[in-house]
Write a protein that holds these residues in place. Structure first.
Motif, PDB file in Angstrom:
ATOM      1  N   PHE A 170       0.853  -1.185   0.000  1.00  0.00           N
ATOM      2  CA  PHE A 170       0.000   0.000   0.000  1.00  0.00           C
ATOM      3  C   PHE A 170       0.891   1.238   0.000  1.00  0.00           C
ATOM      4  N   ILE A 171       0.544   2.215  -0.828  1.00  0.00           N
ATOM      5  CA  ILE A 171       1.362   3.422  -0.931  1.00  0.00           C
ATOM      6  C   ILE A 171       0.512   4.660  -0.715  1.00  0.00           C
ATOM      7  N   ALA A 172       1.176   5.732  -0.255  1.00  0.00           N
ATOM      8  CA  ALA A 172       0.504   7.000   0.013  1.00  0.00           C
ATOM      9  C   ALA A 172       1.477   8.136  -0.265  1.00  0.00           C
ATOM     10  N   PRO A 173       0.970   9.363  -0.442  1.00  0.00           N
ATOM     11  CA  PRO A 173       1.868  10.515  -0.558  1.00  0.00           C
ATOM     12  C   PRO A 173       2.541  10.797   0.782  1.00  0.00           C
ATOM     13  N   PRO A 174       3.656  11.533   0.804  1.00  0.00           N
ATOM     14  CA  PRO A 174       4.453  11.705   2.028  1.00  0.00           C
ATOM     15  C   PRO A 174       3.712  12.342   3.198  1.00  0.00           C
ATOM     16  N   PHE A 181       0.443   6.646  11.894  1.00  0.00           N
ATOM     17  CA  PHE A 181       0.233   5.391  12.614  1.00  0.00           C
ATOM     18  C   PHE A 181       1.336   4.413  12.223  1.00  0.00           C
ATOM     19  N   GLY A 182       1.902   3.742  13.194  1.00  0.00           N
ATOM     20  CA  GLY A 182       3.000   2.833  12.880  1.00  0.00           C
ATOM     21  C   GLY A 182       2.569   1.610  12.107  1.00  0.00           C
ATOM     22  N   HIS A 183       1.425   1.042  12.484  1.00  0.00           N
ATOM     23  CA  HIS A 183       1.005  -0.233  11.902  1.00  0.00           C
ATOM     24  C   HIS A 183      -0.523  -0.265  11.861  1.00  0.00           C
ATOM     25  N   PRO A 184      -1.147   0.568  11.006  1.00  0.00           N
ATOM     26  CA  PRO A 184      -2.610   0.699  11.042  1.00  0.00           C
ATOM     27  C   PRO A 184      -3.323  -0.571  10.600  1.00  0.00           C
ATOM     28  N   PRO A 185      -4.503  -0.839  11.190  1.00  0.00           N
ATOM     29  CA  PRO A 185      -5.311  -1.965  10.703  1.00  0.00           C
ATOM     30  C   PRO A 185      -5.903  -1.633   9.341  1.00  0.00           C
ATOM     31  N   ALA A 206      -4.874  -9.650  -7.154  1.00  0.00           N
ATOM     32  CA  ALA A 206      -4.262  -9.869  -5.843  1.00  0.00           C
ATOM     33  C   ALA A 206      -4.900  -8.958  -4.789  1.00  0.00           C
ATOM     34  N   MET A 207      -5.162  -7.710  -5.153  1.00  0.00           N
ATOM     35  CA  MET A 207      -5.797  -6.778  -4.227  1.00  0.00           C
ATOM     36  C   MET A 207      -7.191  -7.253  -3.840  1.00  0.00           C
ATOM     37  N   GLU A 208      -7.958  -7.669  -4.830  1.00  0.00           N
ATOM     38  CA  GLU A 208      -9.322  -8.101  -4.547  1.00  0.00           C
ATOM     39  C   GLU A 208      -9.348  -9.348  -3.673  1.00  0.00           C
ATOM     40  N   ARG A 209      -8.422 -10.279  -3.901  1.00  0.00           N
ATOM     41  CA  ARG A 209      -8.376 -11.475  -3.052  1.00  0.00           C
ATOM     42  C   ARG A 209      -8.015 -11.104  -1.614  1.00  0.00           C
ATOM     43  N   PHE A 210      -7.059 -10.180  -1.449  1.00  0.00           N
ATOM     44  CA  PHE A 210      -6.649  -9.751  -0.114  1.00  0.00           C
ATOM     45  C   PHE A 210      -7.806  -9.077   0.619  1.00  0.00           C
ATOM     46  N   ASP A 261       2.276   0.824   6.231  1.00  0.00           N
ATOM     47  CA  ASP A 261       2.582  -0.483   6.817  1.00  0.00           C
ATOM     48  C   ASP A 261       1.323  -1.103   7.413  1.00  0.00           C
ATOM     49  N   VAL A 262       0.356  -1.412   6.541  1.00  0.00           N
ATOM     50  CA  VAL A 262      -0.930  -1.958   6.955  1.00  0.00           C
ATOM     51  C   VAL A 262      -0.751  -3.371   7.512  1.00  0.00           C
ATOM     52  N   GLU A 263      -1.568  -3.718   8.500  1.00  0.00           N
ATOM     53  CA  GLU A 263      -1.542  -5.084   9.032  1.00  0.00           C
ATOM     54  C   GLU A 263      -1.820  -6.077   7.897  1.00  0.00           C
TER      55      GLU A 263
END
Length: 314
Positions: A170-174, A181-185, A206-210, A261-263
């Motif tokens: 997962f990516i986001a702008p800076p 959040f260190g490790h968001p759900p 892959a995204m849809e399966r996850f 850094d998603v769970e």
């Protein structure tokens, strides 16, 4: 059509590929008049126009569309015969055609450069497909010797060999709020729009399966068929995305994008080298298959580990 030559068929398929006599001439290292002459001779043999000409533009006629199918079959059969004879001679020369999904273009050319250092007699052509479905069409039509892809196809009788892990992230702008959040759900992503690949791509699947496994429904705001366009949209603050780690290395190192850094992330899949079971691989194809199975994993681990470590530490 008894006097049709393979040279004419090669010229015809190349013009059909580019829909341009000039670009086909460049690809074949011929002059445009020579290409035009070959096509005219072929049309004379067939007895029908294969292209419709409008000013400087060309398009396939209905007859040309049908004829292209048979021309590709004939050329593929001829290449199979060449490959079979090369196996008897154990010649690592000739043309090697590698098909790949667009995500693989971020690392396959570097591997090929190393491969060519060891096998200078092999000429390589890359066929980059926009998504998985297009690559399956190439395999089915026998238009590539080997394919580099993620999920192995169940639609075709193939041999698929995994050669390296494929992290999707997962990516986001800076400046995105989630990065605090260190490790968001996964549920923390619910309020934010997603910019995603188009249906049919391996990344989208892959995204849809996850998401299905975690019973999460994202807010999809846009679908795009280009990794580069998606990255630009995320950098502009238009939303989050889910892409292959291989596609975002430059932007992560330069700070233009950050990993979220998603769970449960990164989502790990595998890269595979694939060929039709019915295809007799040439010595050059066997050499590349062996090379990628032996060398690719160490190369990708060396490039991926620092990126994932930096994402976990942020």
């Amino acid at each position: 059509m008894k006097n049709v030559t393979f040279r004419q068929l090669r010229v015809f398929t190349e013009v059909a590929r580019h829909l341009s006599f000039a670009r086909a001439a460049e690809a074949l290292h011929l002059t445009p008049p020579a290409v035009t002459m070959q096509v005219k001779e072929l049309e004379s043999q067939v007895g029908l126009p294969l292209f419709e000409r409008s000013g400087r533009g060309v398009s396939l006629s209905t007859a040309g569309e049908y004829y292209l199918v048979y021309a590709k079959r004939l050329l593929a059969t001829l290449k199979d015969a060449d490959d079979a004879m090369a196996r008897f001679q154990r010649l690592e020369t000739g043309l090697l055609t590698i098909g790949m999904v667009s995500t693989a273009k971020y690392f396959v050319p570097r591997l090929l450069a190393r491969f060519r250092e060891e096998h200078p007699g092999i000429d390589v052509r890359l066929q980059v497909s926009q998504n998985r479905e297009q690559l399956l069409d190439l395999l089915h039509a026998n238009e590539c010797d080997l394919a580099v892809m993620g999920r192995p196809p169940k639609e075709l009788a193939t041999r698929a060999e995994p050669f390296a892990a494929h992290p999707l992230v997962f990516i986001a702008p800076p400046d995105h709020p989630l990065l605090r959040f260190g490790h968001p759900p996964l549920e923390a992503l619910a309020p934010y729009p997603f910019i995603v690949r188009e249906p049919g791509s391996g990344t989208r699947n892959a995204m849809e399966r996850f998401f299905k496994e975690h019973r999460f429904a994202p807010r999809i705001s846009m679908e795009m068929s280009s990794n580069e366009t998606i990255k630009q949209a995320v950098m502009a603050g238009m939303g989050l995305s889910f892409l292959s780690l291989h596609t975002v290395g430059l932007e992560l190192r330069s700070g233009l994008l950050h990993l979220v850094d998603v769970e449960g992330a990164p989502v790990m899949r595998s890269w595979n080298v694939v060929h039709l079971l019915s295809k007799l691989l040439s010595p050059s194809a066997e050499a590349f298959r062996y090379f990628i199975l032996e060398e690719a994993e160490a190369y990708l681990v060396a490039h991926d580990t620092p990126l994932l470590s930096a994402g976990a530490d942020r």
